[in-house]
Enzyme design. Sequence first.
Site, PDB file in Angstrom:
ATOM      1  N   ARG A  50      69.773 -35.238 -30.889  1.00 60.41           N
ATOM      2  CA  ARG A  50      70.754 -34.614 -31.793  1.00 60.41           C
ATOM      3  C   ARG A  50      70.242 -34.659 -33.235  1.00 60.41           C
ATOM      4  NH1 ARG A  50      74.385 -37.629 -33.875  1.00 60.41           N
ATOM      5  NH2 ARG A  50      75.140 -38.648 -31.998  1.00 60.41           N
ATOM      6  N   TYR A 102      79.944  -9.152 -40.331  1.00 66.70           N
ATOM      7  CA  TYR A 102      80.085  -9.315 -38.882  1.00 66.70           C
ATOM      8  C   TYR A 102      81.480  -9.877 -38.569  1.00 66.70           C
ATOM      9  CZ  TYR A 102      79.654 -11.695 -34.392  1.00 66.70           C
ATOM     10  OH  TYR A 102      79.891 -12.161 -33.126  1.00 66.70           O
ATOM     11  N   ASP A 174      72.597 -13.603 -44.944  1.00 65.79           N
ATOM     12  CA  ASP A 174      72.467 -13.488 -43.492  1.00 65.79           C
ATOM     13  C   ASP A 174      71.397 -12.428 -43.226  1.00 65.79           C
ATOM     14  OD1 ASP A 174      72.699 -12.879 -40.783  1.00 65.79           O
ATOM     15  OD2 ASP A 174      74.837 -13.344 -40.728  1.00 65.79           O
ATOM     16  N   LYS A 199      69.109 -13.051 -31.964  1.00 67.63           N
ATOM     17  CA  LYS A 199      68.760 -11.632 -32.124  1.00 67.63           C
ATOM     18  C   LYS A 199      67.243 -11.430 -32.207  1.00 67.63           C
ATOM     19  CE  LYS A 199      73.289 -11.581 -32.671  1.00 67.63           C
ATOM     20  NZ  LYS A 199      74.189 -11.570 -31.559  1.00 67.63           N
TER      21      LYS A 199
HETATM   22  N1  PLP Z   1      75.366 -12.854 -38.171  1.00 64.41           N
HETATM   23  C1  PLP Z   1      75.270 -11.579 -37.763  1.00 64.41           C
HETATM   24  C2  PLP Z   1      74.867 -10.527 -38.751  1.00 64.41           C
HETATM   25  C3  PLP Z   1      75.540 -11.227 -36.438  1.00 64.41           C
HETATM   26  O1  PLP Z   1      75.442  -9.937 -36.068  1.00 64.41           O
HETATM   27  C4  PLP Z   1      75.914 -12.248 -35.529  1.00 64.41           C
HETATM   28  C5  PLP Z   1      76.230 -11.936 -34.122  1.00 64.41           C
HETATM   29  O2  PLP Z   1      76.237 -10.793 -33.700  1.00 64.41           O
HETATM   30  C6  PLP Z   1      76.021 -13.556 -35.995  1.00 64.41           C
HETATM   31  C7  PLP Z   1      75.729 -13.835 -37.314  1.00 64.41           C
HETATM   32  C8  PLP Z   1      76.472 -14.671 -35.089  1.00 64.41           C
HETATM   33  O3  PLP Z   1      75.430 -15.062 -34.249  1.00 64.41           O
HETATM   34  P1  PLP Z   1      75.650 -15.811 -32.849  1.00 64.41           P
HETATM   35  O4  PLP Z   1      76.229 -14.821 -31.908  1.00 64.41           O
HETATM   36  O5  PLP Z   1      74.278 -16.285 -32.485  1.00 64.41           O
HETATM   37  O6  PLP Z   1      76.600 -16.943 -33.103  1.00 64.41           O
END
Ligand code: PLP
Length: 394
Positions: A50, A102, A174, A199
Amino acid sequence: MSESMNPRTVAAANGIAAEDTFGAVTPPICLSSTFTWPGFGRKGPHDYTRTSNPTRTLLADTLAKLEGGAGAVVVSSGMAAIDLVLSQLSSDDIVIVPHDCYGGTHRLLLNRRDRGHFKVRFVDQNDQAALASALKEKPRLVLIETPSNPLMRIVDIRAIVAQARTVGAKVAVDNTFLSPALQRPIALGADFVIHSTTKYLNGHSDIVGGAVIAADPADVEALETWANIVGTTGAPFDSFLALRGIRTLFPRVECQQRNAQAVAEFLLSHPLVAACHYPGLPSHPGHAVAKAQQSGFGAMLSFELKGGEVEAGRFVEAVRLFCFAESLGGTESLVAHPATMTHAGMSDEARKAAGITSGLIRLSIGLEDAADLIADLDQALAAIDRSVRSKASA
Ligand code: PLP
């Protein structure tokens, strides 16, 4: 590997041939949850997974080098990564966030705000007056998502960083939609870079993971400490897969964005498409900023169908090569309907304010042949056209 290596080389080779016991070229996965102490009161480099783990540490080191940060913290999802940055705020702190982020980010912000963890200001970050007025409140953090999900809006990272600095706010970007192969926010002045490694970084739609890369070593330490306290650090197996995916990040993304440009140009000229949102199109309002701050336009796009939810439903059921699924950044092409899927958690009002309509379709473009992708979209659009015409003649 030297600090000055090109990110392309970092992606392909960081940690390669560094294992001494067997001379393994590929860094081995270390699944052990616990590690022996060399002696009383003497810890080795790792004690408990962890807290730290060799496989996760190598992924963090690779991400930090790719993004040009002081260090990285690897966590269990993109949401955990966003939450980790937000965990540094206290109840009186204000965070400025994009009004069109998002859907999961939107939901997290509202839930934490409603529990009194911090204050949130949703702002169209391209609206200079709105941004300036929110900055007057002296926020502690500005969260940026560029390109935004799903409308592919672009904001100027350098300009927002400059404005945030005048009020002492930190900036987190992000970078999930582009990856460090196409955008490096720390070089543009940002303090934190956030990723859903689910992603493009992993790139094969077979893990859920996240990471935060920080420019300042003190921030890295604070984030590492918090991730350990709450136990959101990423699993070694997922770290191994993410690292394996990163080896091919650059060629994957380059091929995917070539396909995306071809798909966007096709959609733009289609009579059933009212608008196509892809920053690589000269007509996109963020094209010039994207060209200046990105090294490519990426492989995500969205488009507005003429009609609404009925047409969108027909379209997503008519595609054959595209998969009708959430997520993005994998080798396969995906189609999603944000209003009923990725952004369904937003209120109708918030979706409307963000500009997410019932006719909006989002595409994640994969590695297939561009002509095959276009042929699939063409036949799915023709299927809507046929159904509209048969309704009209009935
Ligand atoms: N940030 C963006 C721009 C996203 O498109 C997503 C998910 O689609 C996330 C964060 C969240 O990621 P996760 O699904 O790995 O928690």
